[in-house]
Design an enzyme around this catalytic site. Structure first.
Site, PDB file in Angstrom:
ATOM      1  N   ASP A 221       0.849  -1.194   0.000  1.00 18.68           N
ATOM      2  CA  ASP A 221       0.000   0.000   0.000  1.00 18.68           C
ATOM      3  C   ASP A 221       0.888   1.249   0.000  1.00 18.68           C
ATOM      4  O   ASP A 221       2.090   1.159   0.235  1.00 18.68           O
ATOM      5  CB  ASP A 221      -0.885  -0.061   1.267  1.00 18.68           C
ATOM      6  CG  ASP A 221      -1.949   1.016   1.275  1.00 18.68           C
ATOM      7  OD1 ASP A 221      -2.229   1.607   0.211  1.00 18.68           O
ATOM      8  OD2 ASP A 221      -2.512   1.273   2.360  1.00 18.68           O
TER       9      ASP A 221
ATOM     10  N   ASP B 174      -8.945   3.968  -1.967  1.00 17.37           N
ATOM     11  CA  ASP B 174      -9.870   4.483  -0.957  1.00 17.37           C
ATOM     12  C   ASP B 174     -11.185   5.001  -1.555  1.00 17.37           C
ATOM     13  O   ASP B 174     -11.405   6.210  -1.665  1.00 17.37           O
ATOM     14  CB  ASP B 174      -9.189   5.568  -0.131  1.00 17.37           C
ATOM     15  CG  ASP B 174      -8.015   4.990   0.639  1.00 17.37           C
ATOM     16  OD1 ASP B 174      -7.934   3.741   0.756  1.00 17.37           O
ATOM     17  OD2 ASP B 174      -7.179   5.771   1.106  1.00 17.37           O
TER      18      ASP B 174
ATOM     19  N   GLU C 107       2.640   4.751  -4.196  1.00 22.34           N
ATOM     20  CA  GLU C 107       2.692   5.648  -5.377  1.00 22.34           C
ATOM     21  C   GLU C 107       4.082   6.271  -5.522  1.00 22.34           C
ATOM     22  O   GLU C 107       4.463   6.546  -6.643  1.00 22.34           O
ATOM     23  CB  GLU C 107       1.616   6.734  -5.241  1.00 22.34           C
ATOM     24  CG  GLU C 107       0.201   6.201  -5.273  1.00 22.34           C
ATOM     25  CD  GLU C 107      -0.184   5.410  -4.009  1.00 22.34           C
ATOM     26  OE1 GLU C 107       0.321   5.774  -2.924  1.00 22.34           O
ATOM     27  OE2 GLU C 107      -0.954   4.440  -4.125  1.00 22.34           O
TER      28      GLU C 107
HETATM   29  C1  GLC Z   1      -4.591   3.638   2.825  1.00 24.01           C
HETATM   30  C2  GLC Z   1      -5.159   2.411   2.108  1.00 24.01           C
HETATM   31  C3  GLC Z   1      -6.220   1.772   2.987  1.00 24.01           C
HETATM   32  C4  GLC Z   1      -5.601   1.401   4.326  1.00 24.01           C
HETATM   33  C5  GLC Z   1      -4.990   2.627   4.979  1.00 24.01           C
HETATM   34  C6  GLC Z   1      -4.221   2.273   6.237  1.00 24.01           C
HETATM   35  O1  GLC Z   1      -5.555   4.591   2.967  1.00 24.01           O
HETATM   36  O2  GLC Z   1      -5.672   2.748   0.858  1.00 24.01           O
HETATM   37  O3  GLC Z   1      -6.745   0.640   2.360  1.00 24.01           O
HETATM   38  O4  GLC Z   1      -6.573   0.857   5.157  1.00 24.01           O
HETATM   39  O5  GLC Z   1      -4.087   3.251   4.083  1.00 24.01           O
HETATM   40  O6  GLC Z   1      -3.195   1.372   5.971  1.00 24.01           O
END
Ligand code: GLC
Length: 824
Positions: free
Chosen positions: A404, A482, A407
């Site tokens: 995650d 998100d 980017e």
């Molecule tokens: C980002 C991700 C989300 C995750 C959060 C905390 O917002 O897109 O899916 O729960 O980070 O890790």
């Protein structure tokens, strides 16, 4: 928050249009063995092959276009790529020919037009430059639609939209004018009556794709003095997608457990909560295979750690979960906390694995752990190190990782990512971040996946990612970040998922129920119905939102979620076979109708229904309080999955769908292998297959009297190891043909490897829905008086007049397969 003030009515932007000019005139053209090099007064270009049936046209302003390397998106070209070229001069143009392609270069501007081996148009590319900016314009016929472009908001057809390919952590609601999201996959498919072709623009820096300013053209703009185009010929959308797959690769077969239902939350806070959650799933008999650990599992958000208070005994917890049939997938972000004594930080700093500014200082930025440093994944040594770090998770019994924030997202930098001037070492070819930005997530996933694969000793790894670039399908499944608990976001995923599929990413999904905002029971029920028919099926929600596990909304909603999750498990043999097929041809699992019905004008921009495989049509209800919706059924004969009601294709029908019903249609000719429901994929009963075949049924609207045919390759292996890569798998090819008074079913095992599948001549059950005739005799198989009589027999058939179902049970031998003849 912005107010109307941000419109600034008196400060209309003065459009200071920069003067763009062509790259020519051509100074010289040179025919090398495998490429043609053309030098112009304001830039140079090279034209060459890039794998069977694909050509690459590269423009460069400051370097030699002929030696410009592709990005890691592109697979190494095989020898066929090196076909020779012929070069001819004809008045104001140069004519280049290879593999049936004809490329005409305008000597004045160095713009090109391309036709392929089928003499179909593959576009005209008008090139211009201003400083280091380059623009490429392609005119579109009036009826052309545009597909692909990876993960974008909006509808299926991208014509008229504008996108900026720049991987971005967008927490604002995703809306139709969101121009960038987490993934950048610059492949466009232009589809019109006059032809279909694709273009892949291999640009890892910023790329603007503008079809808004002028609806009649695609304008591509790059900012670093090069434009690298790959032309993907048709004749159809499928061929373009297949060519793109030859260029950028296909997914590897994922472990079967990653096709099951998955439950996530930001965050499950401690060991007791996770174990309690697992127990709740089993107690409530809601199938589930995976539980995700979000950032709170870590010690101060330090990756490769567990919080000693919240998760004092992770190994034991994971082992216990495994005995219950659950896998754990933890989140791993790229940001490494700056913390003296933290081994990942210490090692990475000592070895020089982190990104630096031009002055040699480490780049630091804030993410969840606070001030952090970021691995430079453009270096092979960094990727190897990163891979090795996963030993930590593997030792804990983990084989799936959720990447995650890659980017990468940086909370406190002006660009919200690494500074543009951060230096990437890039295998000895240093480049500033702004030129390679979109590669970061791809290379992180490559490191994660390859690292896991090396450590897992033959077990298949699973990686989920938020960011990526073209080729990401080789390393990870993609979820779309998100989103929110909005009906609009549930609907939006359909077009997003379909275009991701056309952009090589077959294994994709959205947060079921929505991440931010608070879901309602009704929305969760509808979204779970849809989610059961998306390749990646995970419910995830954000901190401080309403709990989103299926049982928080009362019994009715819980029962609906259970029903659809169970249906997903019953369809596993079908879904696993679709995944297998996609690993071979690169075609999507969730696809727009236009992929299979390219000439039907009514499906050109059909964004709120899709095909799951080729014969299942999914048309979810996307608004609250609705029990009906219009569904477009394309050519063919279709059956309502639930009621069996028969519809002729080529028309709109109204589906009646109270809350527990997903409008779902099966096309005549379908082969749907199903098994009984199970609580997780590990206990799925593949030996109890029921192969559902759909005939044409009775109706005056039968398209002629031609026989209807159907075929499917049912794929099986151990679901977990890489033994299938050594042929330890089997495929049952099922073919059937239904005429007016007879029907034949033929089954053959192919690629069977007896070391795994010892000779077991298993009886298979076929359920034929909607035969055109009443069966009277089946050669070599005897009729039994009732359905229950089939249960304990190896062979027999029964016809249920009431619902027009024919049941046939017989042994399909591995040696000879089986041919069944049904007479009416
Ligand atoms: C980002 C991700 C989300 C995750 C959060 C905390 O917002 O897109 O899916 O729960 O980070 O890790």
């Amino acid at each position: 928050m912005q107010t109307s003030e941000s419109i600034h009515p008196d400060q209309l932007e003065q459009s200071t249009k920069e003067a763009f000019h062509g790259l020519g005139p051509v100074i010289y053209a040179e025919q090398k063995e495998h490429a043609v090099k053309i030098r112009g007064e304001h830039g140079n270009m090279a034209v060459r092959g890039a794998g069977p049936g694909i050509i690459r046209i590269t423009y460069a302003l400051h370097e030699d276009a002929a030696v410009l390397l592709p990005t890691p998106a592109v697979l190494p070209a095989d020898s066929l790529a090196l076909a020779g070229w012929e070069l001819k001069e004809q008045g104001d143009s140069l004519e280049l020919r290879s593999q049936g392609f004809i490329v005409i270069v305008d000597k004045r501007t160095m713009s090109v037009s391309v036709t392929d081996g089928h003499h179909s148009e593959c576009g005209s590319y008008k090139m211009s430059r201003s400083g280091s900016r380059m623009q490429c314009r392609t005119a579109m016929p009036e009826d052309a639609a545009v597909y692909g472009l990876g993960e974008t908001t909006g509808f299926l057809n991208k014509r008229g939209e504008k996108y900026t390919m720049w991987n971005s952590d967008i927490f604002d609601p995703h809306v139709p004018d969101t121009e960038s999201l987490y993934q950048s996959i610059p492949v466009l498919i232009q589809h019109s009556k006059s032809g279909t072709f694709g273009v892949f623009i291999d640009e890892p820096g910023k790329l603007v794709v503008d079809m808004r300013e002028d609806r009649d053209q695609v304008m591509l703009e790059t900012f670093h003095g090069k434009m690298d185009l790959y032309i993907l010929p048709g004749p159809g959308i499928k061929e373009v997608v297949a060519a793109y797959a030859r260029l950028t690769g296909v997914m590897e077969l994922p472990p079967l457990w990653s096709l099951g239902y998955q439950q996530s939350r930001f965050s499950y806070m401690n060991q007791e909560e996770v174990l309690g959650l697992a127990a709740a799933f089993r107690e409530k008999r809601i199938p589930c295979d995976v539980i995700y650990l979000d950032i709170h599992y870590m010690d101060e958000y330090k990756i490769f750690t567990f919080d000693p208070v919240r998760f004092p005994n992770p190994k034991q917890m994971i082992a216990e979960l495994k005995t219950m049939g659950f896998r754990i997938v933890p989140v791993v972000d790229p940001g490494v906390k700056i913390d003296a004594g933290y081994s990942v930080y210490e090692q990475g700093s000592a070895e020089g694995y982190f990104c630096r500014k031009p002055d040699g200082e480490l780049f630091t930025g804030d993410v969840w752990p606070g001030a952090s440093v970021f691995p430079d994944f453009t270096e092979e040594t960094t990727r190897q190190w990163w891979g090795r770090l996963h030993q930590f998770y593997v030792e804990h019994g983990i084989s799936g990782i959720w990447n995650d924030m890659n980017e990468p997202s940086v909370f406190n930098s002006p660009s919200k990512t690494l500074d543009p001037d951060v230096v990437h070492r890039n295998g000895g070819q240093e480049k500033p971040h702004e030129e390679l930005h979109n590669l970061y997530g791809l290379l992180m996933c490559e490191a994660t996946r390859n690292g896991l694969a090396r450590l897992l000793d033959g077990e298949r790894p699973f990686v989920l990612t938020r960011a990526g670039y073209a080729g990401i399908q080789r390393y990870a499944a993609v979820w779309t970040g998100d989103n929110r608990s909005y009906w609009e976001h549930m609907e939006m995923f359909m077009a997003m998922g379909m275009n991701l599929g056309l952009s090589g990413v077959a294994f994709c999904g959205a947060d079921i129920g929505g991440f931010m905002h608070h879901t309602s029971g009704e929305l969760l029920a509808r979204w779970t119905q849809l989610g059961a028919f998306t390749p990646f099926f995970r419910n995830h929600s954000a901190i401080e939102t309403r709990n989103q596990e299926p049982w928080h909304f009362g019994e009715e909603i819980e029962a609906i979620c259970r029903k659809y999750i169970e249906l997903r498990y019953r369809l596993l043999p079908y879904i696993y076979s679709l995944f297998r097929a996609s690993t071979q041809d690169g075609l999507p699992i969730m696809s727009p109708l236009v992929l299979h019905h390219p000439l039907d004008q009514r499906v050109k921009n059909l964004s709120d229904q899709y095909l799951f495989g080729t014969h299942l049509l999914v048309a979810p209800i996307c608004r609250p309080g609705r029990e009906h919706r219009v569904v477009y059924l394309p050519e063919g004969v279709w059956f309502d999955y639930w009621t069996g009601e028969r519809h002729a294709g080529g028309q709109n029908v109204v589906a009646y769908a109270p809350l527990d019903t997903l409008p779902l249609y099966v096309k005549s000719g379908a082969v749907l292998p199903m098994i009984p429901g199970s609580q997780h994929t590990g206990t799925a009963e593949w030996q109890s297959l029921n192969i559902h075949l759909y005939g044409l049924g009775a109706g005056t609207d039968c398209p002629g009297q031609e026989p209807i045919t159907g075929e499917f390759t049912l794929y099986e292996d151990d679901g977990i190891s890489d033994a299938y890569t050594r042929g330890i798998s089997r495929s049952l090819q099922i073919f059937f043909e239904e005429g007016e008074r007879c029907m034949s079913i033929s089954c053959r095992y192919a690629d069977n490897n007896r070391t795994l599948y010892s000779v077991q001549d298993e009886p298979l059950l076929f359920t034929i829905h909607h035969t055109r005739f009443i069966p009277t005799e089946i050669h070599g198989i005897s009729q039994v008086p009732g359905l229950c009589d089939l249960e304990h027999r190896h062979s027999g058939w029964y016809y249920d007049k009431q619902d027009n179902h024919l049941y046939i049970k017989c042994i399909v031998t591995e040696e000879a397969g089986k041919d069944i003849y049904v007479k009416g």
